[in-house]
Design a protein around this motif. Structure first.
Motif, PDB file in Angstrom:
ATOM      1  N   VAL A  68      -6.977  -1.772  -9.052  1.00  0.00           N
ATOM      2  CA  VAL A  68      -6.575  -0.631  -8.216  1.00  0.00           C
ATOM      3  C   VAL A  68      -5.497  -1.076  -7.231  1.00  0.00           C
ATOM      4  CG1 VAL A  68      -7.342   0.925  -6.377  1.00  0.00           C
ATOM      5  CG2 VAL A  68      -8.709   0.686  -8.451  1.00  0.00           C
ATOM      6  N   GLY A  69      -5.655  -2.281  -6.678  1.00  0.00           N
ATOM      7  CA  GLY A  69      -4.635  -2.814  -5.780  1.00  0.00           C
ATOM      8  C   GLY A  69      -3.307  -3.018  -6.484  1.00  0.00           C
ATOM      9  N   VAL A  70      -3.353  -3.520  -7.715  1.00  0.00           N
ATOM     10  CA  VAL A  70      -2.121  -3.697  -8.501  1.00  0.00           C
ATOM     11  C   VAL A  70      -1.423  -2.349  -8.681  1.00  0.00           C
ATOM     12  CG1 VAL A  70      -1.194  -4.308 -10.767  1.00  0.00           C
ATOM     13  CG2 VAL A  70      -2.919  -5.771  -9.685  1.00  0.00           C
ATOM     14  N   ALA A  71      -2.196  -1.311  -9.017  1.00  0.00           N
ATOM     15  CA  ALA A  71      -1.622   0.026  -9.188  1.00  0.00           C
ATOM     16  C   ALA A  71      -1.046   0.551  -7.883  1.00  0.00           C
ATOM     17  CB  ALA A  71      -2.675   0.984  -9.738  1.00  0.00           C
ATOM     18  N   SER A  72      -1.708   0.241  -6.758  1.00  0.00           N
ATOM     19  CA  SER A  72      -1.218   0.699  -5.458  1.00  0.00           C
ATOM     20  C   SER A  72       0.112   0.045  -5.098  1.00  0.00           C
ATOM     21  CB  SER A  72      -2.266   0.390  -4.376  1.00  0.00           C
ATOM     22  OG  SER A  72      -1.890   0.915  -3.130  1.00  0.00           O
ATOM     23  N   PHE A  73       0.354  -1.164  -5.589  1.00  0.00           N
ATOM     24  CA  PHE A  73       1.655  -1.817  -5.406  1.00  0.00           C
ATOM     25  C   PHE A  73       2.736  -1.186  -6.289  1.00  0.00           C
ATOM     26  CE2 PHE A  73      -0.518  -5.648  -3.614  1.00  0.00           C
ATOM     27  CZ  PHE A  73       0.329  -5.859  -2.535  1.00  0.00           C
ATOM     28  N   GLY A  74       2.323  -0.367  -7.238  1.00  0.00           N
ATOM     29  CA  GLY A  74       3.269   0.214  -8.182  1.00  0.00           C
ATOM     30  C   GLY A  74       3.226  -0.441  -9.540  1.00  0.00           C
ATOM     31  N   GLY A  75       2.245  -1.339  -9.745  1.00  0.00           N
ATOM     32  CA  GLY A  75       2.116  -2.024 -11.028  1.00  0.00           C
ATOM     33  C   GLY A  75       1.382  -1.191 -12.062  1.00  0.00           C
ATOM     34  N   ARG A  76       1.434  -1.652 -13.292  1.00  0.00           N
ATOM     35  CA  ARG A  76       0.768  -0.977 -14.411  1.00  0.00           C
ATOM     36  C   ARG A  76      -0.500  -1.762 -14.735  1.00  0.00           C
ATOM     37  NH1 ARG A  76       5.702  -2.109 -18.129  1.00  0.00           N
ATOM     38  NH2 ARG A  76       5.380  -4.031 -16.949  1.00  0.00           N
TER      39      ARG A  76
END
Length: 330
Positions: A68-76
């Protein structure tokens, strides 16, 4: 070989987190060790839940928090974890997908219910976790999708899931698939108690199957059975490509070969709840690695994410990490 479409794929315990504030004596009365994670059965989980005060419920689990943190950074990001076909399982999947994380693991149709983690947060912001693993322990090699694993730049494995033999098989199978596809494999040790239970197996994983290791000071010392942090560094340097080691207020250390990068903790006005600090630190480092950033920048992103999550109750960022990271990334 096809280029990866995803930055990070996490495999871990799919749990619903229940967080509640508690005084020190409540933790003691329940026979719990403050600041650690305890595995409990369904009956004990029910007893602890009944004794908790008002709380917050949300989908959780260590690796789930990280992706979820990765996605919040804009990651996939994508997640692999087992829930039951019950109400909590439905809530878990909907909540996770709503954060932008891909999730399509088949739900169990029999066996124990969806797992949950009961978290008591004491006034010093320490979290004491009692975890009923439930359906999450049913994750096995059959749930590892070869095509999915090959789509990710980094495969991230959660140490908390290492208790069931089937999960260990799933880890090794997924790591082999990732390496065959030319991808990186990361592991978080998760908790000193996990290390004590599985030291030999973790050492084998770190030495033969893992490229990137995440651990805090207690965990890395427990893994190598040394008394202090500095004594652990020579051991980990020879075992994996990169070790990202957190030291709470002292910041973190990234060790890669002969290079050692010391990263300061990101300032925070007040520490409210340390739940998820390590999970979100990992999300920043993994996101940075997936973008090809240098190690000091990866460490700063990890510290930034950890500082955001410890400033409020809950293990998920309340502010998009991409916004907070913009000054760091220039």
């Amino acid at each position: 070989m096809a280029e990866p479409e995803l930055d990070v794929i996490g495999i871990g315990n799919a749990l619903v987190d229940v967080l509640s504030h508690a005084e020190e004596d409540q933790v003691t009365r329940q026979g719990l060790v403050k600041g650690t994670m305890h595995l409990v059965d369904e009956a004990r989980a029910h007893t602890l839940y009944e004794a908790m005060g008002p709380g917050i419920e949300m989908s959780g689990g260590s690796a789930a928090n990280t992706v979820v943190g990765v996605a919040s950074f804009g990651g996939r990001a994508h997640y692999v974890g087992k829930v039951r076909d019950d109400q909590l399982g439905e809530v878990f999947g909907h909540d996770l997908r709503a954060t932008g994380v891909g999730y399509d693991t088949a739900r169990a149709t029999s066996g124990p219910p969806t797992g949950r983690c009961l978290i008591l947060v004491t006034p010093d912001a320490q979290r004491t976790m009692s975890t009923f693993l439930g359906a999450s322990v049913r994750l096995g090699p059959a749930d590892v999708d070869r095509r999915l694993i090959a789509r990710g730049k980094i495969l991230y494995l959660e140490g908390y899931l290492f208790d069931p033999p089937e999960a260990q098989e799933a880890f090794r199978a997924a790591a082999a698939i990732a390496h065959e596809a030319g991808r990186k494999v990361a592991l978080t040790l998760s908790d000193p108690f996990c290390v004590e239970r599985h030291r030999a197996a973790f050492l084998d994983l770190v030495e033969h199957h893992v490229d990137i290791l995440f651990a805090n000071e207690l965990e890395i010392c427990a893994l190598y059975q040394v008394r202090d942090f500095d004594a652990a560094l020579p051991h980990v340097r020879g075992h994996c490509e990169l070790a990202a080691l957190t030291r709470s207020a002292k910041g973190s250390v990234l060790v890669s070969g002969d290079r050692v990068h010391v990263v300061r903790a990101h300032p925070v006005e007040a520490v409210v709840d340390t739940t998820g600090a390590g999970d979100l630190y990992a999300s920043g480092v993994l996101y940075g690695l997936a973008q090809g950033l240098d190690l000091p920048t990866c460490g700063r992103l990890g510290s930034l994410a950890a500082s955001e999550v410890i400033a409020h109750v809950g293990a998920r960022p309340m502010v998009p990490l991409a916004e907070l990271a913009a000054p760091v990334l220039g």
